[in-house]
Motif scaffolding. Sequence first.
Motif, short mmCIF file in Angstrom:
data_model
loop_
_atom_site.label_atom_id
_atom_site.label_comp_id
_atom_site.label_asym_id
_atom_site.label_seq_id
_atom_site.Cartn_x
_atom_site.Cartn_y
_atom_site.Cartn_z
N ILE A 66 6.74 6.51 -4.64
CA ILE A 66 6.81 5.08 -4.34
C ILE A 66 5.46 4.50 -4.74
CG2 ILE A 66 7.09 3.30 -2.60
CD1 ILE A 66 8.90 5.13 -1.04
N TYR A 67 5.44 3.84 -5.89
CA TYR A 67 4.15 3.34 -6.39
C TYR A 67 3.82 1.99 -5.78
CZ TYR A 67 0.42 1.37 -8.99
OH TYR A 67 -0.78 0.76 -9.28
N THR A 68 2.62 1.91 -5.24
CA THR A 68 1.96 0.67 -4.83
C THR A 68 0.50 0.83 -5.22
OG1 THR A 68 1.43 1.59 -2.65
CG2 THR A 68 3.50 0.35 -2.82
N PRO A 69 -0.27 -0.24 -5.28
CA PRO A 69 -1.71 -0.05 -5.50
C PRO A 69 -2.34 0.87 -4.46
CG PRO A 69 -1.12 -2.34 -5.88
CD PRO A 69 0.11 -1.67 -5.34
N LYS A 70 -1.81 0.86 -3.25
CA LYS A 70 -2.31 1.76 -2.21
C LYS A 70 -2.12 3.22 -2.60
CE LYS A 70 -1.35 0.64 2.12
NZ LYS A 70 -2.61 0.50 2.89
N TYR A 71 -1.03 3.52 -3.32
CA TYR A 71 -0.74 4.91 -3.69
C TYR A 71 -1.88 5.49 -4.53
CZ TYR A 71 1.73 9.02 -5.43
OH TYR A 71 2.08 10.31 -5.71
N GLU A 72 -2.29 4.76 -5.55
CA GLU A 72 -3.33 5.32 -6.42
C GLU A 72 -4.70 5.29 -5.77
OE1 GLU A 72 -4.94 2.75 -9.74
OE2 GLU A 72 -2.94 1.88 -9.57
N MET A 109 7.29 -0.24 -6.14
CA MET A 109 7.53 -1.17 -5.04
C MET A 109 6.68 -2.43 -5.22
SD MET A 109 6.68 -0.77 -0.99
CE MET A 109 6.44 -2.29 -0.07
N THR A 110 5.39 -2.24 -5.53
CA THR A 110 4.46 -3.36 -5.69
C THR A 110 3.60 -3.09 -6.91
OG1 THR A 110 4.38 -3.66 -3.29
CG2 THR A 110 2.65 -4.74 -4.59
N ALA A 134 6.11 -3.87 8.22
CA ALA A 134 7.54 -3.80 7.96
C ALA A 134 7.89 -3.62 6.49
CB ALA A 134 8.22 -5.05 8.51
N HIS A 135 7.17 -4.29 5.60
CA HIS A 135 7.57 -4.26 4.19
C HIS A 135 7.55 -2.84 3.63
CE1 HIS A 135 6.89 -5.84 -0.18
NE2 HIS A 135 8.16 -5.56 0.04
N MET A 136 6.42 -2.16 3.77
CA MET A 136 6.31 -0.80 3.23
C MET A 136 7.21 0.17 3.98
SD MET A 136 2.28 -0.31 2.23
CE MET A 136 2.59 1.31 1.53
N LYS A 137 7.26 0.03 5.30
CA LYS A 137 8.09 0.95 6.09
C LYS A 137 9.57 0.80 5.74
CE LYS A 137 5.21 1.49 10.23
NZ LYS A 137 5.14 1.26 11.69
N LYS A 138 10.03 -0.43 5.65
CA LYS A 138 11.46 -0.64 5.39
C LYS A 138 11.83 -0.22 3.98
CE LYS A 138 15.30 -3.81 6.11
NZ LYS A 138 16.00 -3.51 4.85
N PHE A 139 10.96 -0.48 3.01
CA PHE A 139 11.27 -0.04 1.65
C PHE A 139 11.41 1.47 1.59
CE2 PHE A 139 10.24 1.40 -2.61
CZ PHE A 139 11.06 0.59 -3.38
N LYS A 140 10.47 2.18 2.19
CA LYS A 140 10.55 3.65 2.19
C LYS A 140 11.81 4.11 2.88
CE LYS A 140 9.02 6.32 5.21
NZ LYS A 140 9.59 7.14 6.33
N ASP A 141 12.10 3.58 4.05
CA ASP A 141 13.29 4.00 4.80
C ASP A 141 14.57 3.68 4.03
OD1 ASP A 141 11.65 4.92 6.81
OD2 ASP A 141 11.96 3.18 8.12
N ASP A 142 14.63 2.50 3.40
CA ASP A 142 15.81 2.13 2.63
C ASP A 142 16.02 3.05 1.44
OD1 ASP A 142 16.42 0.06 4.31
OD2 ASP A 142 16.10 -1.54 2.85
N LEU A 143 14.91 3.37 0.75
CA LEU A 143 15.03 4.24 -0.42
C LEU A 143 15.42 5.65 0.00
CD1 LEU A 143 14.81 4.35 -3.48
CD2 LEU A 143 12.38 4.91 -3.23
N VAL A 144 14.85 6.14 1.09
CA VAL A 144 15.23 7.46 1.61
C VAL A 144 16.72 7.50 1.91
CG1 VAL A 144 15.02 8.96 3.63
CG2 VAL A 144 12.96 8.13 2.49
N GLU A 145 17.21 6.49 2.61
CA GLU A 145 18.62 6.47 2.99
C GLU A 145 19.52 6.41 1.76
OE1 GLU A 145 21.67 3.97 5.93
OE2 GLU A 145 19.57 3.37 5.76
N PHE A 149 9.36 13.34 -1.54
CA PHE A 149 8.98 11.93 -1.49
C PHE A 149 7.47 11.83 -1.35
CE2 PHE A 149 11.37 7.90 -0.61
CZ PHE A 149 12.49 8.23 -1.34
N SER A 150 6.82 11.20 -2.32
CA SER A 150 5.37 11.01 -2.29
C SER A 150 5.09 9.52 -2.17
CB SER A 150 4.74 11.57 -3.58
OG SER A 150 3.33 11.43 -3.57
N TYR A 151 4.38 9.14 -1.12
CA TYR A 151 4.16 7.71 -0.86
C TYR A 151 2.95 7.54 0.05
CZ TYR A 151 6.27 8.75 3.69
OH TYR A 151 6.53 9.29 4.92
N ALA A 152 2.34 6.38 -0.04
CA ALA A 152 1.27 6.03 0.89
C ALA A 152 1.91 5.41 2.13
CB ALA A 152 0.31 5.03 0.24
#
Length: 201
Positions: free
Chosen positions: A74-80, A115-116, A17-28, A9-12
């Motif tokens: 998990i792509y977001t503008p923050k990722y790049e 994601m965003t 809550a938004h970023m944390k919950k998306f990551k946790d939901d996708l992991v699960e 899993f590669s993510y920023a």
Amino acid sequence: MTIRHGCFFSYAHGKHAHMKKFKDDLVEAMKCYLEPHFDNEDELFVDSEQLGGGDDLDGKIARALCESVCMIVIYTPKYEAHAYTRREFAAMQLIEAERRQWYDLPSHLIIPVIMTRHPLNLPPQISGPGMYVDFSTYTLASGDLKNNPDYLPEIARIVDRIAAHYHHLKRCTPPGHDCGRFVMPDIPPEWRAIPPPHFPR
């Protein structure tokens, strides 16, 4: 080489809550639907769960990447915008180039999950040839991804793709291949050209 993880899993990292919950939901969701496909391997490598502290974090990340079947981004503008995530992306590109010599890849090893969206456009590293899935409609009101019928077809596509690579890799990894020899690449350049500053006359 021993396969230890279905997917890296590669993510920023996010603070809210938004970023944390998306990551946790996708992991699960991925753990839930990948489990039937594997023998004794972990479904995922997630740094916040498995990395721990200590020295040589680069070495630990490099080994985890090499011992993973695929990578989910998990792509977001923050990722790049972050050098360390672009570096993980570049590392998996090197691994893909190596494995291309072992078997005919049914698809790319990197699976971007949007994601965003960037307000301008998706970078070519994400939108180029291959498959990405668009979960940008996700909000905190979406509920768990693993139970949401709006996202289940795309999750199934991701799972099928990882499972196909897993069985190819089990059959085709050269004897004696040593993931301990894989090292992280240098930090790659930014994905977007930075325009020169504009000063009003």
